[in-house]
Enzyme design. Sequence first.
Site, PDB file in Angstrom:
ATOM      1  N   SER A  26      77.295  64.349 -25.274  1.00 35.61           N
ATOM      2  CA  SER A  26      76.473  64.869 -26.354  1.00 35.61           C
ATOM      3  C   SER A  26      76.708  64.036 -27.603  1.00 35.61           C
ATOM      4  O   SER A  26      77.789  63.473 -27.802  1.00 35.61           O
ATOM      5  CB  SER A  26      76.843  66.328 -26.635  1.00 35.61           C
ATOM      6  OG  SER A  26      76.253  66.795 -27.830  1.00 35.61           O
ATOM      7  N   TYR A  47      82.857  73.877 -28.591  1.00 32.69           N
ATOM      8  CA  TYR A  47      82.037  72.974 -27.777  1.00 32.69           C
ATOM      9  C   TYR A  47      82.169  71.540 -28.272  1.00 32.69           C
ATOM     10  O   TYR A  47      82.327  70.603 -27.476  1.00 32.69           O
ATOM     11  CB  TYR A  47      80.585  73.430 -27.828  1.00 32.69           C
ATOM     12  CG  TYR A  47      79.637  72.576 -27.032  1.00 32.69           C
ATOM     13  CD1 TYR A  47      79.512  72.731 -25.654  1.00 32.69           C
ATOM     14  CD2 TYR A  47      78.849  71.608 -27.653  1.00 32.69           C
ATOM     15  CE1 TYR A  47      78.637  71.947 -24.917  1.00 32.69           C
ATOM     16  CE2 TYR A  47      77.972  70.823 -26.920  1.00 32.69           C
ATOM     17  CZ  TYR A  47      77.871  70.998 -25.555  1.00 32.69           C
ATOM     18  OH  TYR A  47      77.004  70.220 -24.830  1.00 32.69           O
ATOM     19  N   LYS A  83      83.593  68.262 -26.191  1.00 27.93           N
ATOM     20  CA  LYS A  83      82.845  67.020 -25.985  1.00 27.93           C
ATOM     21  C   LYS A  83      83.610  65.819 -26.537  1.00 27.93           C
ATOM     22  O   LYS A  83      83.560  64.725 -25.960  1.00 27.93           O
ATOM     23  CB  LYS A  83      81.453  67.114 -26.625  1.00 27.93           C
ATOM     24  CG  LYS A  83      80.499  68.029 -25.874  1.00 27.93           C
ATOM     25  CD  LYS A  83      80.295  67.569 -24.426  1.00 27.93           C
ATOM     26  CE  LYS A  83      79.268  68.396 -23.695  1.00 27.93           C
ATOM     27  NZ  LYS A  83      79.118  68.016 -22.273  1.00 27.93           N
TER      28      LYS A  83
END
Length: 345
Positions: free
Chosen positions: A142, A155, A159
């Site tokens: 991402s 999150y 990542k």
Amino acid sequence: MGMRNHEVVVVTGASAGVGRAIVREFAKTNARIGLLARGVDGLEAARREVEAAGGQALVLPTDVSDADAVERAASAVEEAFGPIDIWVNNAMVSVFSPAHLMTPAEFKRVTEVTYLGYVYGTLAALRRMRPRDRGVIVQVGSALAYRSIPLQSAYCAAKHAVMGFSEALFTELLHDGSNVRLCIVQLPAVNTPQFDWVLSRLPRRPQPVPPIFQPEVAAEAVVFAAHQDRRELYLGFSTVKAIAAERIAPRLADRYVAHMGYDAQQTDEPAHPDRKNNLWAPVPGDHGAHGAFDARARPWSAQFWLSKHRELVAAGVVVAGSLLGLSIAQRKRSARRSVFRAVFH
């Protein structure tokens, strides 16, 4: 590694969203696909789609935070279909919440699925690929691996961790002279069902930060990366801009996302009071690949087209530059002749 007939592929998070779209994209090549996720309804629907497209699929209900379960799934795929050619790590969970309102258990859960799930999948793939000295591992990353945003601290951290783990693994594979290949595909915002089932403490309904892309765009990028010699692939100009902003002016980027990051992640609709979430268990049903933002999602990425055809684009730039240089030189020669004629007429 060139594409072979009946590739054996494993996709984690295969039941919905980007993972479901990736499965459909591989199914177009009649691949044999191991489907890993928690949601059995979505996995069974994905299997039917693969078989309708002419491929084969094995449903393997798996929580990727369980390393032993991931290893068992890998063994089952090879027993059913043969050596795994491509392993795609994609499974994720998240929480939309200010960090100070989250619990330690929530941080742990997101880390175990969204980071350690990638580690466990990578290790299972490496145990099989390294002795054969072939195979591809694709990490679905991402833009948030570079530029974190508010309300998704767990999150974003996961990542970032995937990126750090993968960079270390790149160097180890290079050191060993291994032909096993690793690629990371950094995604922009994608129209997936996760925004209706991620645990959220936001007052309004969550949404992907615009611009939003359809999951098929992400799936095409992942399948492309699996068959090209790329270390990393960015998808979408928004991803490129986010990464560039973090590298060039991180403090300015901090202020920008602090200002816009809250509203950009919420629609104008109030959050549903009975909203279900999938942090600890899957939400029942087949949710498909698309979320609720079809009307706003882009089915194509100009940046990805340019990246995919970069050799052609580079050649065009060289030719254009040569023609431009020639044109300038011609104009200079013409100007000199005009001056000569004016002086010596």
